[in-house]
Structures are given as C-alpha cells and as structure tokens.
Design an enzyme around this catalytic site. Structure first.
Site, short mmCIF file in Angstrom:
data_model
loop_
_atom_site.label_atom_id
_atom_site.label_comp_id
_atom_site.label_asym_id
_atom_site.label_seq_id
_atom_site.Cartn_x
_atom_site.Cartn_y
_atom_site.Cartn_z
CG ASP A 272 -14.06 6.37 7.00
OD1 ASP A 272 -14.77 5.35 7.09
OD2 ASP A 272 -12.81 6.31 6.93
NE ARG B 96 -4.08 -1.98 2.08
CZ ARG B 96 -5.16 -2.04 2.86
NH1 ARG B 96 -5.34 -1.12 3.79
NH2 ARG B 96 -6.04 -3.00 2.71
#
Length: 555
Positions: free
Chosen positions: A189, A78
C-alpha cells in the site's frame, strides 16, 4: 514568503492554542525548527481554491491520485490535522513545506492523509469463491504437471490488512499445510499508517463480524491484555509480507511474477492514462494465464489488450495479445474495430426488396421447447435478464442494441438492452450504457453457472433511420457491441443490425433462437422518440395477437 492568513482574535486565544500544540511541536523533529508562535486557529482558515489546485497537482504527481473538484472540503479537513500536528497555521505554508527539502519526511504523511482506505474481510466475496472453485484448482492441476508447488499472490492495495488476511484464509482453507506448498502473499500500500495497522494484525470484534462463522475462532486469537481485540494467528501472518509501494512509480521493487494480483477499488482513483500505465505494469508481473482481480465498479474494457475478461471483474492474462485501436467518440478508453459484415444463417436469405427485407417463404419451424413455452418477459432500456429455464425474452429496439448471450451446454442465456456505448464521464455507472450493461450481463450469466469460455452472442438493433434526431447513434451502438465482443473473445453467431426501421425481437433462452419482426415507419418513430427521452416502454404499440409466422426471420 509566508502566505497571509487570518490571525487569532485575541492574545488569550493565541496563548491557549500555543499551550495546546507546543509539546507536539517540540516532540516531533525536524519540526521543532518551526516557531511555536506560528499558530493560528485553523477554524478561521479555509483552503483556498488556488491552494486546492496545488494539492490536486501534487497528489497526482506523487501518487497518481486524481482528486475531483468536489473533494475540497475533504482535503481541507484531512490536511488540517497534519497542520495542527506540525504547528503550521496556513494551508499555503503547509503545501510549501511539503514541497521543500526540509519537508521531505512529510511527503509520506501528506499522501497518507489524502488516501482512502475503506475495506472489510471477505469484501466482494464472489472473488474468493472464484479462487476456491476456479483459480486454486487450476493452479493445483498445473502443479501436478510441473511438480512445482508454488503460489504467489499480490494484494496491491492492502489498506488495514483485511484483504490480505482474507486471501491468506482462502489459501489455508484450500491448501492443507502438509501438502508442501510454497505460498507467499505480498501486501502493499502507499499509506504507511494503514500498513502498520495491517502488519500488527489486530482487529476489534466489530471488524471481525464480517467473517464467515468459524473462521474467527480458527484464524484469530484474543489479545491477552484486552477482551475486545483479536490478533491474526501465525498461520496467516507467516504467509504475508507487508511493503510500502507506490503504484504510480515508473518501476516497482519486485523480483518475481504472480499467479494472482488483486487491485480492487484502486483504479477508480486514477485518471485514464494512469489506469492504463498501472494495468500495463501489472501485466509484466503476472505469469502467463495469471489472474488480475479488480473492484466491482472497475473494468479493463478498451484499456488493455493484455487480458481476457472472465466476468465478475476477473481478468486473465493473454499469451499473445492482439493490437488495439482506440475510439474517442464516446469514451477514450473504448476499443474500436471495423464493424463486422451482417451475418445471416445459411438457411436465411439476406434482406432485400422495397422495405429492405424479404419475408421467408417458409418461416423456420419451431422446436418443441419453443412451442411449449408460453412464458414471456419484456425488458426495456437498461434491463438485463438471465434465465436457466425456458422463457421468451422480448424487447423493442430503435437505435438501441440488444445482445443475446448464451452458454448452450449449460442451458443458460440472457439478453440486455442498452441505449449508448458509454458515458462521457468514466465514473458514471448506469446500465443504459453498453459498457456497464455488457459487464452485468456476463456477470449474471456466470452467477447462474455459465462458463465464460463457452459464451456465444447474437446482436440485434441499431436502427439508422434518417428521421431520428440522432441518426448515428444506432451505428455507434452496433460498433460498440461488435468491438466489445471481439475484444472479449465471444463469437457472434448471428447479427441483424443497422436496418432502416426498428424491430421487435423474441429470444428463447433454451433453444437460443431469436425471432425478429421489423416495425413499420410510424412505430419506429415512436420507439426512437421513446428511447431518446428515456421513456419506459411502447410495447403496447405492437399487435401481440399476430401469428408467429409474421416474424420474418429467425436467428
């Protein structure tokens, strides 16, 4: 100082990579200040253990996320995407950049790269059934008394938007637009990338396949520029406000209280102290009797005294929480209280005599339902059985504990059989452990139609025989069961535990009577060994042909 990294094998390779990334480097300020020559083949670079440990600490400090050691390969993949974007050729250098003043804008991208965002419409649909059948009707009844038609819901892990839009659909399905309700849904979020997707409200047909029939047509419209994407209609969008919020922060920029808070499949990424911090914070933003809804593998048991478990991972805020003590013997977040005294119904005399037990001179008379019932189901370690029909549930107990729970009014009852209070690793989910077995038993009763508020309990087992290899496990199991029921507010009607021998019990689901037969020393040893080695069963060691009067007690 620059961390040393492997370079490309040839000038031509280096030139190729430079050509690939130079436009990205100069089109994304402030990263244009990084030299284009600092490009290395990321395929030749591995995230060192030292750098991975730094990433673990950094993401914990920034977001409270606890990355396990098994995530190193995932982190490498990632972060490599961000490094290619920024034309940085070394993981150590990227980490330093994130920590620097110059890399302040990269912190958000760093967090975004390492967060998990699995979601779907109507995921764990029983929670939305709970809204429609329980929460929303209660809120309507409250409005009839107060005259205030106001509903506030917080989806604290909105991800790409499926959950807040599902909540909005549940609201629209229950509350008609003309009733004058003031409804707002906060969707937050920590990941700004997924929040952007959520705010656009555009989804592929594949993502919408999870919707119940008819809801796609009612709440989504096809995008004009394409045939395969659909946009949430304004009737949903107007209810939702999207905002970036870090649950790990010490304070949250929220100036209201909520009727319902969703925090599903988030706490599992936090360690125990962070979980407790976040849950305590939620309590401050929930109105009295408000609901906190968690994911299927999450539990507040022993973590907070602010909430009462209703089953199916739904919790209700208490108005006057009681103090909670902690037991670190098996699980740091498990509550412990003094073990209750043994209880015996008035018609039963306390055990005494040579074997620690005295037979009743007149065994309890069977009810007609009991005498007519010849259906028996045996359970073993890790089993949970619930029935809304008359049945005898049987099991053998050594140091293990069986808890019988029942809703007398609904005629629904069940029993479990667990071996230890809780796993040493909080991420382990197994019904051999009481912390999971109890949740499953309550959830199964609720699924059959039992009312959580009417549940009552009877507790058996927990042999503390000296010949056992683990003589204290029985006591720990009984303490756990007593504490769990105390914390959850479930009254214990009868309890026969901590005896010097094992026992065979039969629980009748309609009459809720439990018949107990103590085992002799030899059979107890067999049962205890069987439990300790996780063997399946030794039911055959009991003489099933004996008359029912051989059961010394009925509870």
């Amino acid at each position: 100082m620059r961390t040393q990294c492997k370079s490309l094998r040839s000038h031509d390779q280096k030139a190729t990579v430079q050509k690939r990334f130079v436009s990205l480097c100069f089109s994304n300020p402030p990263y244009h200040r990084l030299k284009a020559s600092k490009v290395t083949s990321l395929l030749d670079i591995s995230l060192t253990e030292r750098d991975f440990k730094t990433v673990q600490k950094l993401i914990y400090q920034l977001a409270g996320i606890s990355l396990g050691d098994s995530k190193q390969v995932m982190v490498q993949g990632r972060l490599s995407k961000r490094m290619r974007k920024l034309n940085i050729d070394c993981y150590g250098e990227y980490i330093k950049f994130v920590q620097s003043a110059e890399g302040a804008d990269e912190v958000t991208n760093f967090i975004n790269a390492l967060t998990t965002n699995k979601t779907e419409f109507f995921r764990e649909s029983h929670h939305f059934d709970f809204l429609a059948k329980t929460a929303f009707p209660e809120i309507e009844e409250r409005a009839r008394c107060s005259g205030e038609r106001k509903l506030r819901i917080w989806c604290s892990a909105a991800s790409t938007g499926e959950e807040p839009y599902t909540i909005a659909m549940a609201v629209r399905q229950h509350f008609s637009a003309g009733q004058g309700w003031d409804v707002r849904i906060l969707a937050s979020d920590i990941d700004t990338d997924v929040l952007h997707t959520a705010e656009t409200g555009i989804y592929s047909q594949e993502r919408l396949d999870d919707l119940p029939p008819g809801l796609q047509k009612k709440y989504f419209e096809r995008e004009a520029h394409g045939n395969e994407t659909f946009r949430a209609k304004d009737t949903l969008r107007e209810l939702i406000t999207f905002r970036r919020l870090n649950l790990h922060d010490d304070s949250w920029p929220i100036n209201t209280t909520f009727d319902i808070i969703f925090c599903r499949n988030v706490l599992i990424y936090f360690d125990a102290p962070t979980q407790q911090k976040v849950v305590t914070h939620f309590g401050k933003y929930l109105r009295q009797d408000g609901y906190l809804i968690l994911g299927h593998s999450e539990s507040l048991h022993g973590m907070s005294d602010q909430f009462n478990a209703l089953g199916i991972t739904v919790y209700r805020k208490l108005t006057d929480p009681a103090p909670l003590q902690m037991n670190t013997a098996f699980r740091p977040q498990t509550a412990t209280l003094a073990a209750p005294a043994k209880r015996f119904p008035a018609a039963i005399e306390a055990p005494r005599g040579d074997h620690g037990y005295r037979k009743n001179s007149a065994p309890a008379k069977e009810t007609q339902a009991e005498s007519d019932c010849d259906v028996k189901h045996s359970i073993i370690v890790g089993d949970v059985l619930v029935s809304d029909k008359p049945v005898w549930i049987t099991t053998l107990l050594g140091s293990c504990v069986a808890v019988c729970l029942y809703d007398e009014a609904a005629g629904i009852a069940g029993m479990n059989h667990f071996m230890l209070p809780a796993p040493r690793e909080s991420s382990t989910v197994c019904n051999r452990y009481g912390v999971h077995s109890m949740e499953l038993l309550i959830n199964s009763l609720m699924a059959h139609g039992a009312d959580r508020r009417r549940l009552k309990a009877k507790v058996f087992g927990g042999c503390s025989a000296e010949h056992s290899d683990f003589p204290h496990i029985g006591v720990s199991n009984v303490d756990f069961a007593s504490n769990f029921l105390k914390v959850e507010g479930i009254p214990v009607i009868a309890q026969f535990t901590n005896q010097g021998t094992g026992m065979y019990i039969e629980f009748h689901t309609l009459s809720q009577k439990v018949r107990v037969r103590l085992l002799d020393r030899k059979t107890t040893e067999v049962v205890s060994r069987d439990e300790q080695t996780k063997a399946v069963t030794v039911q055959a060691s009991i003489d099933r042909t004996a008359d029912v009067t051989l059961f010394e007690n009925a509870y």
